[in-house]
Design a protein around this motif. Structure first.
Motif, PDB file in Angstrom:
ATOM      1  N   PHE A  54     -15.571 -35.254  -1.817  1.00 22.41           N
ATOM      2  CA  PHE A  54     -14.242 -35.837  -1.621  1.00 22.41           C
ATOM      3  C   PHE A  54     -13.594 -35.296  -0.351  1.00 22.41           C
ATOM      4  CE2 PHE A  54      -9.662 -35.065  -2.156  1.00 22.41           C
ATOM      5  CZ  PHE A  54      -9.208 -36.378  -2.154  1.00 22.41           C
ATOM      6  N   PHE A  55     -13.612 -33.967  -0.176  1.00 25.66           N
ATOM      7  CA  PHE A  55     -12.993 -33.377   1.000  1.00 25.66           C
ATOM      8  C   PHE A  55     -13.748 -33.753   2.279  1.00 25.66           C
ATOM      9  CE2 PHE A  55     -11.029 -30.475  -2.131  1.00 25.66           C
ATOM     10  CZ  PHE A  55      -9.710 -30.552  -1.696  1.00 25.66           C
ATOM     11  N   SER A  56     -15.053 -33.922   2.185  1.00 25.89           N
ATOM     12  CA  SER A  56     -15.817 -34.327   3.360  1.00 25.89           C
ATOM     13  C   SER A  56     -15.440 -35.732   3.800  1.00 25.89           C
ATOM     14  CB  SER A  56     -17.315 -34.257   3.058  1.00 25.89           C
ATOM     15  OG  SER A  56     -17.711 -32.939   2.728  1.00 25.89           O
ATOM     16  N   ILE A  57     -15.347 -36.648   2.844  1.00 27.76           N
ATOM     17  CA  ILE A  57     -14.952 -38.020   3.177  1.00 27.76           C
ATOM     18  C   ILE A  57     -13.529 -38.048   3.714  1.00 27.76           C
ATOM     19  CG2 ILE A  57     -14.534 -40.318   2.218  1.00 27.76           C
ATOM     20  CD1 ILE A  57     -16.779 -39.785   0.241  1.00 27.76           C
ATOM     21  N   ALA A  58     -12.643 -37.268   3.093  1.00 25.22           N
ATOM     22  CA  ALA A  58     -11.254 -37.216   3.563  1.00 25.22           C
ATOM     23  C   ALA A  58     -11.184 -36.673   4.985  1.00 25.22           C
ATOM     24  CB  ALA A  58     -10.420 -36.362   2.619  1.00 25.22           C
ATOM     25  N   ALA A  59     -11.931 -35.610   5.272  1.00 24.00           N
ATOM     26  CA  ALA A  59     -11.924 -35.037   6.617  1.00 24.00           C
ATOM     27  C   ALA A  59     -12.478 -36.022   7.639  1.00 24.00           C
ATOM     28  CB  ALA A  59     -12.738 -33.747   6.631  1.00 24.00           C
ATOM     29  N   ALA A  60     -13.524 -36.749   7.258  1.00 24.43           N
ATOM     30  CA  ALA A  60     -14.100 -37.730   8.174  1.00 24.43           C
ATOM     31  C   ALA A  60     -13.113 -38.855   8.474  1.00 24.43           C
ATOM     32  CB  ALA A  60     -15.390 -38.291   7.585  1.00 24.43           C
ATOM     33  N   LEU A  61     -12.433 -39.367   7.449  1.00 17.22           N
ATOM     34  CA  LEU A  61     -11.473 -40.452   7.646  1.00 17.22           C
ATOM     35  C   LEU A  61     -10.259 -39.991   8.457  1.00 17.22           C
ATOM     36  CD1 LEU A  61     -11.576 -42.151   4.121  1.00 17.22           C
ATOM     37  CD2 LEU A  61     -12.630 -42.940   6.245  1.00 17.22           C
ATOM     38  N   VAL A  62      -9.777 -38.782   8.170  1.00 16.94           N
ATOM     39  CA  VAL A  62      -8.626 -38.263   8.914  1.00 16.94           C
ATOM     40  C   VAL A  62      -8.972 -38.073  10.384  1.00 16.94           C
ATOM     41  CG1 VAL A  62      -7.120 -36.259   9.195  1.00 16.94           C
ATOM     42  CG2 VAL A  62      -7.517 -37.211   6.924  1.00 16.94           C
ATOM     43  N   SER A  63     -10.145 -37.493  10.648  1.00 14.96           N
ATOM     44  CA  SER A  63     -10.552 -37.272  12.038  1.00 14.96           C
ATOM     45  C   SER A  63     -10.759 -38.592  12.768  1.00 14.96           C
ATOM     46  CB  SER A  63     -11.827 -36.441  12.077  1.00 14.96           C
ATOM     47  OG  SER A  63     -12.909 -37.136  11.462  1.00 14.96           O
ATOM     48  N   PHE A  79     -18.246 -35.159  16.610  1.00 10.93           N
ATOM     49  CA  PHE A  79     -18.569 -33.768  16.315  1.00 10.93           C
ATOM     50  C   PHE A  79     -18.247 -33.433  14.858  1.00 10.93           C
ATOM     51  CE2 PHE A  79     -17.915 -33.901  20.884  1.00 10.93           C
ATOM     52  CZ  PHE A  79     -18.991 -33.176  21.348  1.00 10.93           C
ATOM     53  N   VAL A  80     -17.133 -33.971  14.376  1.00 12.67           N
ATOM     54  CA  VAL A  80     -16.760 -33.731  12.977  1.00 12.67           C
ATOM     55  C   VAL A  80     -17.784 -34.365  12.043  1.00 12.67           C
ATOM     56  CG1 VAL A  80     -14.980 -34.062  11.232  1.00 12.67           C
ATOM     57  CG2 VAL A  80     -14.322 -33.622  13.603  1.00 12.67           C
ATOM     58  N   PHE A  81     -18.157 -35.603  12.314  1.00 10.64           N
ATOM     59  CA  PHE A  81     -19.152 -36.279  11.494  1.00 10.64           C
ATOM     60  C   PHE A  81     -20.480 -35.528  11.498  1.00 10.64           C
ATOM     61  CE2 PHE A  81     -17.381 -40.903  11.530  1.00 10.64           C
ATOM     62  CZ  PHE A  81     -16.244 -40.429  10.896  1.00 10.64           C
ATOM     63  N   THR A  82     -20.896 -35.110  12.678  1.00 15.30           N
ATOM     64  CA  THR A  82     -22.174 -34.396  12.794  1.00 15.30           C
ATOM     65  C   THR A  82     -22.136 -33.077  12.035  1.00 15.30           C
ATOM     66  OG1 THR A  82     -22.488 -35.381  14.982  1.00 15.30           O
ATOM     67  CG2 THR A  82     -23.875 -33.511  14.402  1.00 15.30           C
ATOM     68  N   GLY A  83     -21.012 -32.356  12.152  1.00 12.44           N
ATOM     69  CA  GLY A  83     -20.881 -31.100  11.429  1.00 12.44           C
ATOM     70  C   GLY A  83     -20.926 -31.291   9.918  1.00 12.44           C
ATOM     71  N   LEU A  84     -20.261 -32.337   9.426  1.00 17.70           N
ATOM     72  CA  LEU A  84     -20.276 -32.611   7.987  1.00 17.70           C
ATOM     73  C   LEU A  84     -21.679 -32.982   7.512  1.00 17.70           C
ATOM     74  CD1 LEU A  84     -16.955 -34.649   7.666  1.00 17.70           C
ATOM     75  CD2 LEU A  84     -17.370 -32.321   6.870  1.00 17.70           C
ATOM     76  N   LEU A  85     -22.374 -33.788   8.295  1.00 20.44           N
ATOM     77  CA  LEU A  85     -23.747 -34.158   7.922  1.00 20.44           C
ATOM     78  C   LEU A  85     -24.655 -32.933   7.904  1.00 20.44           C
ATOM     79  CD1 LEU A  85     -24.224 -37.501   9.903  1.00 20.44           C
ATOM     80  CD2 LEU A  85     -23.891 -37.224   7.441  1.00 20.44           C
ATOM     81  N   TYR A  86     -24.455 -32.047   8.860  1.00 15.81           N
ATOM     82  CA  TYR A  86     -25.278 -30.839   8.893  1.00 15.81           C
ATOM     83  C   TYR A  86     -25.004 -29.956   7.678  1.00 15.81           C
ATOM     84  CZ  TYR A  86     -27.130 -26.329  10.219  1.00 15.81           C
ATOM     85  OH  TYR A  86     -27.816 -25.151  10.210  1.00 15.81           O
ATOM     86  N   VAL A  87     -23.728 -29.822   7.311  1.00 17.66           N
ATOM     87  CA  VAL A  87     -23.385 -29.015   6.142  1.00 17.66           C
ATOM     88  C   VAL A  87     -24.052 -29.562   4.888  1.00 17.66           C
ATOM     89  CG1 VAL A  87     -21.491 -28.352   4.617  1.00 17.66           C
ATOM     90  CG2 VAL A  87     -21.224 -28.139   7.084  1.00 17.66           C
ATOM     91  N   TRP A  88     -24.015 -30.880   4.725  1.00 14.80           N
ATOM     92  CA  TRP A  88     -24.626 -31.487   3.543  1.00 14.80           C
ATOM     93  C   TRP A  88     -26.142 -31.373   3.564  1.00 14.80           C
ATOM     94  CZ3 TRP A  88     -22.757 -32.798  -0.991  1.00 14.80           C
ATOM     95  CH2 TRP A  88     -21.375 -32.955  -1.120  1.00 14.80           C
ATOM     96  N   ALA A  89     -26.721 -31.352   4.744  1.00 15.06           N
ATOM     97  CA  ALA A  89     -28.169 -31.160   4.837  1.00 15.06           C
ATOM     98  C   ALA A  89     -28.563 -29.706   4.592  1.00 15.06           C
ATOM     99  CB  ALA A  89     -28.666 -31.616   6.210  1.00 15.06           C
ATOM    100  N   ALA A  90     -27.655 -28.774   4.927  1.00 12.55           N
ATOM    101  CA  ALA A  90     -27.975 -27.351   4.793  1.00 12.55           C
ATOM    102  C   ALA A  90     -27.730 -26.820   3.391  1.00 12.55           C
ATOM    103  CB  ALA A  90     -27.154 -26.540   5.800  1.00 12.55           C
ATOM    104  N   ILE A  91     -26.793 -27.416   2.652  1.00 15.67           N
ATOM    105  CA  ILE A  91     -26.445 -26.904   1.324  1.00 15.67           C
ATOM    106  C   ILE A  91     -27.644 -26.823   0.387  1.00 15.67           C
ATOM    107  CG2 ILE A  91     -25.199 -27.512  -0.799  1.00 15.67           C
ATOM    108  CD1 ILE A  91     -22.807 -28.224   0.898  1.00 15.67           C
TER     109      ILE A  91
END
Length: 220
Positions: A54-63, A79-91
Motif C-alpha cells: 500500500f505504501f509503495s503504491i502510494a509513494a509511486a502515485l504521489v511522486s 528513480f522512485v519507481f526504480t528504487g521501489l522495484l528494487y526493494v520489492w525484488a530484494a525483500i
C-alpha cells in the motif's frame, strides 16, 4: 467416545473405532485436541507485505503526481519507481530462510551498485553514481558485514570471505578517482578507510579457524 476393546478415546466424529472397528461408548462430548492448534506464522508476514505494498503504491502515485505538476521537464519519478522495484525484488532474498548473512550483504551491494550505475548511464551519465552512490553503498556493505561479525563472533569464519571481498570493494572508489572516473576525493576516501579498518580487524583478531577458512577456500 471410547472404545472398550482398545481402551482409547476417539476425538474424531467416528461411528466405530478406527483401530478395531468395534462399537464406541460415551456421550460424544467434544474433547480437548491432543495437539495444540496450529497457527500460521506467515500470516503476519502477509499482513506486513500488504501494508508495504500500500505504501509503495502510494509513494509511486504521489511522486508521479508531484513530478507532473511541479517539474514536468525532469522525470525524477523514475528513480522512485526504480528504487521501489528494487526493494520489492530484494525483500524475498533478504528474508529468505537459510543462507549466509554475509553473502546476502554482498549480493545486495553488487545489485544496488549495478542498478545505480545503470540509472546514471540512462539519465545522461553525470557521474554521480561513481562519485557518490558507489562509495555510500560500499561503505554500507562493509559496515553491515562488520555488524554481522560482531553479532556472531563465535562463528566469524563463516563471514570471513565476504568480509575480505567487501573490503576489496572499498578500494574501488579511490581507483575510480585516480583514473578520473570519479571527482570526489572525500567520498572515495571513506570506503577505503573502512576497508582498511576491516582488514586490520581481520589481521589482528582472526584466529586459527579464520586462517583455516582461507586455506580451505583457496586450496593452499
Amino acid at each position: 467416545m471410547r472404545c472398550k476393546a482398545c481402551n482409547v478415546e476417539i476425538i474424531t466424529p467416528a461411528a466405530v473405532c478406527p483401530l478395531c472397528g468395534g462399537p464406541l461408548d460415551g456421550t460424544g462430548e467434544k474433547l480437548t485436541p491432543a495437539y495444540p492448534e496450529f497457527v500460521e506464522k506467515r500470516k503476519h508476514y502477509y499482513i506486513l507485505r500488504r501494508i508495504l505494498l500500500f505504501f509503495s503504491i502510494a509513494a509511486a502515485l504521489v511522486s508521479l503526481t508531484a513530478n507532473l505538476l511541479f517539474t514536468p521537464h525532469i522525470w525524477w519519478f523514475v528513480f522512485v519507481f526504480t528504487g521501489l522495484l528494487y526493494v520489492w525484488a530484494a525483500i524475498p532474498h533478504i528474508f529468505r530462510k537459510g543462507g549466509n548473512l554475509g553473502g546476502k550483504v554482498l549480493v545486495q551491494v553488487a545489485c544496488a551498485s549495478l542498478l545505480l550505475v545503470l540509472l546514471d548511464w540512462e539519465t545522461g551519465w553525470r557521474g554521480w553514481s561513481v562519485s557518490f552512490a558507489l562509495p555510500i553503498v560500499f561503505s554500507a556493505g562493509i559496515l553491515g558485514v562488520m555488524v554481522v561479525i560482531v553479532a556472531n563472533r563465535t562463528n566469524w569464519a563463516r563471514y570471513v570471505m565476504y568480509q575480505a571481498l567487501l573490503a576489496l570493494l572499498g578500494f574501488v572508489p579511490p581507483v575510480l578517482y585516480l583514473i578520473g572516473a570519479a571527482n570526489q576525493l572525500w567520498a572515495a576516501f571513506i570506503p577505503a578507510l573502512l576497508a582498511g579498518i576491516n582488514l586490520a580487524m581481520l589481521a589482528a583478531f582472526g584466529d586459527r579457524n579464520i586462517k583455516n577458512e582461507f586455506r580451505r577456500r583457496f586450496h593452499f
